[in-house]
Design an enzyme around this catalytic site. Sequence first.
Site, mmCIF file in Angstrom:
data_model
loop_
_atom_site.group_PDB
_atom_site.id
_atom_site.type_symbol
_atom_site.label_atom_id
_atom_site.label_comp_id
_atom_site.label_asym_id
_atom_site.label_seq_id
_atom_site.Cartn_x
_atom_site.Cartn_y
_atom_site.Cartn_z
ATOM 1 N N ASN A 55 0.873 -1.181 0.000
ATOM 2 C CA ASN A 55 0.000 0.000 0.000
ATOM 3 C C ASN A 55 0.909 1.230 0.000
ATOM 4 O O ASN A 55 1.502 1.559 1.025
ATOM 5 C CB ASN A 55 -0.887 -0.030 1.250
ATOM 6 C CG ASN A 55 -1.704 1.235 1.399
ATOM 7 O OD1 ASN A 55 -1.796 2.043 0.470
ATOM 8 N ND2 ASN A 55 -2.300 1.416 2.570
ATOM 9 N N TRP A 56 0.999 1.867 -1.146
ATOM 10 C CA TRP A 56 1.923 3.014 -1.267
ATOM 11 C C TRP A 56 1.324 4.285 -0.669
ATOM 12 O O TRP A 56 2.003 5.319 -0.623
ATOM 13 C CB TRP A 56 2.283 3.252 -2.729
ATOM 14 C CG TRP A 56 3.058 2.139 -3.367
ATOM 15 C CD1 TRP A 56 3.510 0.980 -2.762
ATOM 16 C CD2 TRP A 56 3.493 2.067 -4.731
ATOM 17 N NE1 TRP A 56 4.176 0.208 -3.670
ATOM 18 C CE2 TRP A 56 4.194 0.840 -4.895
ATOM 19 C CE3 TRP A 56 3.365 2.907 -5.826
ATOM 20 C CZ2 TRP A 56 4.751 0.453 -6.108
ATOM 21 C CZ3 TRP A 56 3.919 2.519 -7.043
ATOM 22 C CH2 TRP A 56 4.611 1.311 -7.182
ATOM 23 N N LYS A 57 0.075 4.250 -0.289
ATOM 24 C CA LYS A 57 -0.582 5.428 0.294
ATOM 25 C C LYS A 57 -0.351 6.651 -0.609
ATOM 26 O O LYS A 57 -0.332 6.505 -1.823
ATOM 27 C CB LYS A 57 -0.085 5.661 1.720
ATOM 28 C CG LYS A 57 -0.176 4.404 2.580
ATOM 29 C CD LYS A 57 0.060 4.686 4.025
ATOM 30 C CE LYS A 57 0.086 3.385 4.804
ATOM 31 N NZ LYS A 57 0.185 3.586 6.228
ATOM 32 N N HIS A 71 -9.348 1.221 5.053
ATOM 33 C CA HIS A 71 -8.053 1.379 5.731
ATOM 34 C C HIS A 71 -8.247 2.306 6.933
ATOM 35 O O HIS A 71 -9.038 3.252 6.878
ATOM 36 C CB HIS A 71 -7.019 1.944 4.760
ATOM 37 C CG HIS A 71 -5.639 1.910 5.322
ATOM 38 N ND1 HIS A 71 -5.184 2.852 6.220
ATOM 39 C CD2 HIS A 71 -4.626 1.029 5.154
ATOM 40 C CE1 HIS A 71 -3.934 2.561 6.564
ATOM 41 N NE2 HIS A 71 -3.573 1.456 5.926
ATOM 42 N N GLU A 123 -6.638 4.690 8.014
ATOM 43 C CA GLU A 123 -6.442 6.121 7.731
ATOM 44 C C GLU A 123 -7.690 6.714 7.095
ATOM 45 O O GLU A 123 -8.024 7.880 7.338
ATOM 46 C CB GLU A 123 -5.203 6.315 6.840
ATOM 47 C CG GLU A 123 -3.923 6.071 7.641
ATOM 48 C CD GLU A 123 -2.754 5.542 6.835
ATOM 49 O OE1 GLU A 123 -2.796 5.592 5.596
ATOM 50 O OE2 GLU A 123 -1.788 5.065 7.459
ATOM 51 N N GLU A 136 -5.162 -5.010 10.770
ATOM 52 C CA GLU A 136 -4.136 -3.986 10.956
ATOM 53 C C GLU A 136 -4.411 -3.205 12.246
ATOM 54 O O GLU A 136 -5.191 -2.238 12.235
ATOM 55 C CB GLU A 136 -4.145 -3.002 9.784
ATOM 56 C CG GLU A 136 -3.875 -3.636 8.446
ATOM 57 C CD GLU A 136 -3.282 -2.635 7.455
ATOM 58 O OE1 GLU A 136 -2.264 -2.963 6.844
ATOM 59 O OE2 GLU A 136 -3.819 -1.523 7.329
ATOM 60 N N GLY A 190 2.690 2.098 10.885
ATOM 61 C CA GLY A 190 3.648 3.196 10.748
ATOM 62 C C GLY A 190 4.406 3.525 12.020
ATOM 63 O O GLY A 190 5.061 4.563 12.096
ATOM 64 N N SER A 210 3.668 -2.335 10.430
ATOM 65 C CA SER A 210 5.119 -2.416 10.636
ATOM 66 C C SER A 210 5.697 -3.779 10.261
ATOM 67 O O SER A 210 6.589 -4.280 10.952
ATOM 68 C CB SER A 210 5.469 -2.030 12.078
ATOM 69 O OG SER A 210 5.076 -0.691 12.319
ATOM 70 N N GLY A 220 2.928 -1.159 4.345
ATOM 71 C CA GLY A 220 2.963 0.268 4.042
ATOM 72 C C GLY A 220 4.387 0.709 3.729
ATOM 73 O O GLY A 220 4.887 0.523 2.624
HETATM 74 C C1 PEP Z 1 -0.630 0.185 6.381
HETATM 75 O O1 PEP Z 1 -0.880 1.360 6.590
HETATM 76 O O2 PEP Z 1 -1.416 -0.528 5.730
HETATM 77 C C2 PEP Z 1 0.597 -0.354 6.959
HETATM 78 C C3 PEP Z 1 0.610 -1.612 7.246
HETATM 79 O O3 PEP Z 1 1.640 0.525 7.162
HETATM 80 P P1 PEP Z 1 3.116 0.176 7.764
HETATM 81 O O4 PEP Z 1 3.568 -1.110 7.113
HETATM 82 O O5 PEP Z 1 3.934 1.332 7.382
HETATM 83 O O6 PEP Z 1 2.921 0.011 9.235
#
Ligand code: PEP
Length: 255
Positions: free
Chosen positions: A9-11, A95, A97, A167, A173, A213, A234
Amino acid sequence: MRTPIVAGNWKMNKLLDEARGLAGDVAEASGTFEHTELILSPTYVALPALSEILSGTDVGLSAQNVHWTEQGSYTGEVAPSMLEEIGCTHAIIGHSERRQYFGETDVSVNRRARAALEHDLTPIICVGESLAERQNGETELKIKLQVRAALSEVDAGDARDVIFAYEPLWAIGTGESATPEQAQESLAAIRGLLADIYDDSVASSVRILYGGSVKPHNIDELIQGPDLDGALIGSASLESESFLSIARSVESWAE
Ligand code: PEP
């Protein structure tokens, strides 16, 4: 055995040239993965470019959201048929976010998921608890409420195709991943709920990812959980080296 998935997921990251470069690296390496599905989820504006770069590979292309209607006065939204038209195969839905900053609710998540399924876009539905909910012992309750709501009016045939991503908000993050035990506990709760809502056959078909993470150094431990079918990644998906390193670990585990 369920085919594991490694999804990036490049956001809201990567200008077009950077997106092309990263997708090109993944496309080039993709032929070496026989047991793992790879999926990339760039911004909307990079989707057409990635669709070209990934064509002829088995790498899935995911939007980061999808609206539930075909067209109309919904400024800022993108219809499922528009995503289908440019070659999307998946859509991330709900998600944290989106839920946290953009007012996404369990009701809108369900609408989006049903619309995706109607258009042969596989929904990747995200669920997870906040730190306060975990500390209050409400983790299972929260994720079960989210899963149940997301699947409202989804029949068993469609439910099999849904991908869930567990998640925990406190792990996204932050560099602090859930432990393999914490992840497995929540994944087992989701699979148990799927068996309650549908049956064991649906529950054992649905793929459930962990996200929060995930890095090259912790994937080997996480993937041991019997209910884990891969990862939604992410920040570690923003460099081809770390994304492909995670994917190679999953591939070795699946061989
Ligand atoms: C995400 O936001 O889907 C995610 C898993 O981010 P990260 O890997 O940076 O924690």
